[in-house]
Enzyme design. Sequence first.
Site, mmCIF file in Angstrom:
data_model
loop_
_atom_site.group_PDB
_atom_site.id
_atom_site.type_symbol
_atom_site.label_atom_id
_atom_site.label_comp_id
_atom_site.label_asym_id
_atom_site.label_seq_id
_atom_site.Cartn_x
_atom_site.Cartn_y
_atom_site.Cartn_z
ATOM 1 N N LYS A 42 6.961 14.681 25.229
ATOM 2 C CA LYS A 42 6.267 14.536 23.956
ATOM 3 C C LYS A 42 5.092 15.520 23.873
ATOM 4 O O LYS A 42 4.850 16.138 22.844
ATOM 5 C CB LYS A 42 5.738 13.099 23.857
ATOM 6 C CG LYS A 42 5.330 12.694 22.482
ATOM 7 C CD LYS A 42 5.100 11.201 22.478
ATOM 8 C CE LYS A 42 4.709 10.695 21.138
ATOM 9 N NZ LYS A 42 4.213 9.321 21.204
ATOM 10 N N GLU A 159 -7.931 0.548 12.879
ATOM 11 C CA GLU A 159 -7.390 1.477 11.871
ATOM 12 C C GLU A 159 -6.825 0.692 10.695
ATOM 13 O O GLU A 159 -6.393 -0.438 10.857
ATOM 14 C CB GLU A 159 -6.309 2.370 12.489
ATOM 15 C CG GLU A 159 -5.235 1.657 13.296
ATOM 16 C CD GLU A 159 -4.133 1.042 12.474
ATOM 17 O OE1 GLU A 159 -3.937 1.501 11.321
ATOM 18 O OE2 GLU A 159 -3.474 0.103 12.974
ATOM 19 N N LEU A 261 2.308 -8.057 -4.320
ATOM 20 C CA LEU A 261 3.004 -9.178 -4.948
ATOM 21 C C LEU A 261 4.383 -8.726 -5.405
ATOM 22 O O LEU A 261 4.874 -9.175 -6.438
ATOM 23 C CB LEU A 261 2.189 -9.718 -6.131
ATOM 24 C CG LEU A 261 0.926 -10.516 -5.773
ATOM 25 C CD1 LEU A 261 0.214 -11.006 -7.027
ATOM 26 C CD2 LEU A 261 1.249 -11.716 -4.869
ATOM 27 N N CYS A 271 3.296 -3.366 12.231
ATOM 28 C CA CYS A 271 2.031 -4.119 12.219
ATOM 29 C C CYS A 271 2.159 -5.574 11.800
ATOM 30 O O CYS A 271 1.814 -6.468 12.560
ATOM 31 C CB CYS A 271 1.016 -3.416 11.328
ATOM 32 S SG CYS A 271 0.440 -1.889 12.053
ATOM 33 N N LYS A 274 4.085 -8.206 14.121
ATOM 34 C CA LYS A 274 3.467 -8.319 15.439
ATOM 35 C C LYS A 274 2.040 -8.882 15.336
ATOM 36 O O LYS A 274 1.652 -9.766 16.092
ATOM 37 C CB LYS A 274 3.489 -6.914 16.056
ATOM 38 C CG LYS A 274 2.477 -6.596 17.096
ATOM 39 C CD LYS A 274 2.695 -5.204 17.641
ATOM 40 C CE LYS A 274 1.816 -4.147 17.021
ATOM 41 N NZ LYS A 274 0.416 -4.192 17.335
HETATM 42 C C1 UDX Z 1 0.100 -2.103 7.155
HETATM 43 C C2 UDX Z 1 -1.257 -2.209 6.431
HETATM 44 O O1 UDX Z 1 -1.075 -2.002 5.036
HETATM 45 C C3 UDX Z 1 -2.252 -1.219 7.020
HETATM 46 O O2 UDX Z 1 -3.518 -1.386 6.413
HETATM 47 C C4 UDX Z 1 -2.345 -1.488 8.520
HETATM 48 O O3 UDX Z 1 -3.269 -0.653 9.145
HETATM 49 C C5 UDX Z 1 -0.992 -1.348 9.172
HETATM 50 O O4 UDX Z 1 -0.077 -2.271 8.554
HETATM 51 P P1 UDX Z 1 2.222 -0.491 7.012
HETATM 52 O O5 UDX Z 1 2.804 -1.284 8.146
HETATM 53 O O6 UDX Z 1 2.321 0.993 7.042
HETATM 54 O O7 UDX Z 1 0.661 -0.821 6.863
HETATM 55 O O8 UDX Z 1 2.969 -1.021 5.696
HETATM 56 P P2 UDX Z 1 2.580 -1.590 4.255
HETATM 57 O O9 UDX Z 1 2.555 -0.507 3.258
HETATM 58 O O10 UDX Z 1 1.395 -2.463 4.330
HETATM 59 O O11 UDX Z 1 3.891 -2.464 3.971
HETATM 60 C C6 UDX Z 1 4.305 -3.477 4.898
HETATM 61 C C7 UDX Z 1 5.607 -4.092 4.493
HETATM 62 O O12 UDX Z 1 5.428 -4.963 3.395
HETATM 63 C C8 UDX Z 1 6.719 -3.123 4.072
HETATM 64 O O13 UDX Z 1 7.937 -3.556 4.657
HETATM 65 C C9 UDX Z 1 6.770 -3.235 2.572
HETATM 66 O O14 UDX Z 1 8.025 -2.942 2.031
HETATM 67 C C10 UDX Z 1 6.415 -4.723 2.411
HETATM 68 N N1 UDX Z 1 5.860 -5.074 1.091
HETATM 69 C C11 UDX Z 1 4.670 -4.540 0.692
HETATM 70 C C12 UDX Z 1 6.519 -5.990 0.279
HETATM 71 O O15 UDX Z 1 7.590 -6.511 0.637
HETATM 72 N N2 UDX Z 1 5.957 -6.341 -0.926
HETATM 73 C C13 UDX Z 1 4.772 -5.822 -1.347
HETATM 74 O O16 UDX Z 1 4.323 -6.201 -2.438
HETATM 75 C C14 UDX Z 1 4.112 -4.889 -0.519
#
Ligand code: UDX
Length: 447
Positions: A42, A159, A261, A271, A274
Amino acid sequence: MKVEGQATMVGVIGTGHVGLVTCVSLAEIGHRVIGYDQDPEKISQLRSGSAPFHEPGLRELLARGLASQRLSFTDDVADCVRGAKVVFICVGTPPRAGGEANLVAVERAVRDIARHADGPCVIVEKSTVPTGTAARVKATMQRENPERAAELVVVSNPEFLREGQAIQDAMRPERILIGAESAAGFETMRRLYGPLIANGSQVFEFDVSTAELAKYACNAFLALKISFINALARICEQAQADVVAIAEVMGSDPRIGRAFLDAGIGYGGSCFPKDLQAFDRVARRLGYEFPLLREVARINDEAVEAIARKINDALWNFEGKRIALLGLAFKPGTDDIRFSPALVLASKLVSEGAHVVGYDPIAEHNAKAEMPQLEVASSALDALAGASCAVVCTDWDEIKQLDLSEVRKVMAEAVVVDGRNIFDPDVMQAAGITYYPTGRPPRRVSP
Ligand code: UDX
């Protein structure tokens, strides 16, 4: 946007999603950064400017950092720590079988820092860790290097990076959260993030435990919003009501807000699943039962089940039928398939005898590596050809823009189950497609 005066020497342990974005963004604002990873392959890939995962803007910043010589990479942890004034811990904290975060890599990083630090240094917890980790970090440093321990300051700086927008989130964070126990810790972090703060990012300064807990609280609350709307979707499906309309009404109240929503197949990613589990275990360890968190996870599992029930309603039996999954990544803009609901659904369908063919614009290789028995097509139309049902699992623009008359033409039976509510039910019906949205009445077209 560059640091005024002296740049800080920064070490970053772990070059996964969070670590690498931390490396390139700090180099971009003028610091000298050395990223360490235990995987030599890596490191050579990074040295040659190639990014190990998809993240918009990452490759450009990586190239700029390397060209400016402010950014370098090593597979020797001593190189990363020696001379650094700040060392970020960005290693993985995967869930153990019981759900709590596995902190073995964090402990190893702390030992490495204590062993190789050659002067005062701020150690930053960037990985999401349970409350109380900073105390463990301090005790480990004391044990490992009693002479130096007093010069090593621990800071929590969680973060808030969203995959697919991580560079933007790192370069223009809405908030910077710093948990520290000494003025030196706060000062160092303020200096480090000086250009971002000058550019308008809000800074929160707390004690370490508050900062550690705030990260869990944010992720759990966002997951809670998604599960709330998904539970409501189940009720709407029984009542023939429209969850999208209700989300609009709820979202128009600024106390609630429209974001997160969107009902559908549920959340995934590295994230939410877990962190929710780990937060539950942390709460229990601290003497508080928090069943609401487990309920959020249960409703999320139920969201996949609800999609499977719709496929069953449309097809009667799964056995031998071709089902196309449109989108395999846990959300658009990323090739990450960790805890992706698409793959949870895929294994369920495969185990029940369906012939599942997936398509994703960029997550194809990761999906195949995770689930070798999954057939992956090279275009959405190839996946749809001959299928008796298509399931929208990821709301990619490319899938939103599919030509519906083509979709209808190539499918054996024109049935779409929409796990992201990306299509207009009227348009689907007009196109002659039987359409099962999430939390809205289905539209059935006679064959
Ligand atoms: C998330 C947090 O948003 C971020 O602040 C943190 O640091 C890391 O975890 P991420 O895992 O990149 O970020 O994804 P995010 O955009 O939050 O979406 C998470 C999941 O929720 C996705 O599978 C998305 O499709 C789902 N989601 C999101 C829904 O099903 N409905 C929604 O209204 C919003």
